[in-house]
Design a protein around this motif. Structure first.
Motif, mmCIF file in Angstrom:
data_model
loop_
_atom_site.group_PDB
_atom_site.id
_atom_site.type_symbol
_atom_site.label_atom_id
_atom_site.label_comp_id
_atom_site.label_asym_id
_atom_site.label_seq_id
_atom_site.Cartn_x
_atom_site.Cartn_y
_atom_site.Cartn_z
ATOM 1 N N THR A 161 0.493 3.592 13.220
ATOM 2 C CA THR A 161 1.306 4.327 14.188
ATOM 3 C C THR A 161 0.983 5.808 14.119
ATOM 4 O OG1 THR A 161 3.121 4.434 12.590
ATOM 5 C CG2 THR A 161 3.233 2.688 14.248
ATOM 6 N N GLU A 162 1.015 6.440 15.264
ATOM 7 C CA GLU A 162 0.720 7.867 15.329
ATOM 8 C C GLU A 162 1.755 8.691 14.586
ATOM 9 O OE1 GLU A 162 -0.046 9.110 19.381
ATOM 10 O OE2 GLU A 162 -1.227 7.296 19.729
ATOM 11 N N ASP A 163 3.025 8.213 14.603
ATOM 12 C CA ASP A 163 4.085 8.974 13.937
ATOM 13 C C ASP A 163 4.313 8.544 12.485
ATOM 14 O OD1 ASP A 163 5.413 6.551 14.177
ATOM 15 O OD2 ASP A 163 7.063 7.343 15.387
ATOM 16 N N GLY A 164 3.566 7.525 12.025
ATOM 17 C CA GLY A 164 3.703 7.065 10.645
ATOM 18 C C GLY A 164 4.929 6.199 10.389
ATOM 19 N N SER A 165 5.623 5.751 11.446
ATOM 20 C CA SER A 165 6.841 4.961 11.258
ATOM 21 C C SER A 165 6.580 3.527 10.805
ATOM 22 C CB SER A 165 7.667 4.946 12.544
ATOM 23 O OG SER A 165 6.932 4.425 13.629
ATOM 24 N N MET A 166 5.329 3.062 10.885
ATOM 25 C CA MET A 166 4.959 1.731 10.383
ATOM 26 C C MET A 166 3.482 1.729 10.026
ATOM 27 S SD MET A 166 5.496 -1.923 12.229
ATOM 28 C CE MET A 166 5.210 -3.453 11.398
ATOM 29 N N GLY A 167 3.162 1.161 8.897
ATOM 30 C CA GLY A 167 1.768 1.058 8.496
ATOM 31 C C GLY A 167 1.146 2.410 8.215
ATOM 32 N N LYS A 168 -0.143 2.479 8.469
ATOM 33 C CA LYS A 168 -0.864 3.727 8.247
ATOM 34 C C LYS A 168 -0.556 4.717 9.369
ATOM 35 C CE LYS A 168 -4.637 1.406 5.880
ATOM 36 N NZ LYS A 168 -4.333 1.802 4.534
ATOM 37 N N LYS A 169 -0.576 5.998 9.059
ATOM 38 C CA LYS A 169 -0.343 7.038 10.059
ATOM 39 C C LYS A 169 -1.678 7.463 10.665
ATOM 40 C CE LYS A 169 1.700 11.527 10.949
ATOM 41 N NZ LYS A 169 2.544 12.597 10.489
ATOM 42 N N GLY A 170 -1.731 7.483 11.993
ATOM 43 C CA GLY A 170 -2.933 7.905 12.683
ATOM 44 C C GLY A 170 -3.219 7.033 13.888
ATOM 45 N N MET A 171 -4.489 6.997 14.278
ATOM 46 C CA MET A 171 -4.941 6.199 15.416
ATOM 47 C C MET A 171 -5.601 4.924 14.898
ATOM 48 S SD MET A 171 -4.237 8.263 17.982
ATOM 49 C CE MET A 171 -5.267 7.929 19.383
ATOM 50 N N ALA A 172 -5.569 3.865 15.686
ATOM 51 C CA ALA A 172 -6.162 2.595 15.288
ATOM 52 C C ALA A 172 -7.665 2.727 15.021
ATOM 53 C CB ALA A 172 -5.919 1.529 16.332
#
Length: 173
Positions: A161-172
């Protein structure tokens, strides 16, 4: 790979139309011709009301005589489609496209999708997961836009997720 040159126009009945998260819809259609012949990666087009141009949609899932399309409301056509009710009929044209080609010697598949780009990959995972080890990296802006519910249980799911709310933070990517 099987190439399907048979395109058919038909009126299909809406079985369900659910807003999964704000602006993202999943519609199931009674479409025996499409469901019986569809391959992952193929698509249909939908006549949306009185708009001149048809809108293309990936086949998201297939079950028995039904197909599902997953879409985001992005304009007049998809807004019209999001407002259809159970029992309504919509004009579709398909099957279109050649579908995905998996190399015969492949054992591991790495699939990457951002946002609504997940639409054609769910059907692919449903077909491929019994013969291949499948890993999906799915990215979205927030956790609310991610869903594991329609993935086969054997698929390894890596959320981003871009906002870091789930999993890794960033772009796929």
């Amino acid at each position: 790979m099987r190439v399907n040159f048979s395109v058919k126009q038909s009126l299909c009945t809406i079985i369900s139309n659910v807003e999964l998260v704000p602006g993202i819809y999943l519609i199931w259609l009674e479409a025996p011709y499409i469901a019986g012949s569809a391959q992952p990666g193929q698509f249909i087009t939908v006549r949306c009301g009185d708009l001149t141009l048809r809108r293309p949609f990936s086949i998201h899932q297939v079950a028995s005589n039904q197909i599902a399309i997953l879409f985001k409301v992005a304009g007049k056509g998809t807004l019209w489609l999001s407002q259809r009710q159970i029992g309504d009929k919509i004009d579709i044209l398909g099957l279109l496209g050649n579908g995905f080609n998996i190399e015969p010697n492949s054992r591991n598949l790495l699939l990457v999708a951002g946002g609504i780009g997940i639409a054609p990959l769910v059907f692919l995972m449903q077909r491929a997961s019994s013969q291949h080890q499948v890993t999906l990296i799915h990215g979205a802006s927030t956790a609310a836009q991610l869903s594991e519910q329609s993935l086969p249980p054997e698929v390894q799911f890596i959320p981003v997720t871009e906002d870091g709310s789930m999993g890794k933070k960033g772009m796929a990517t």
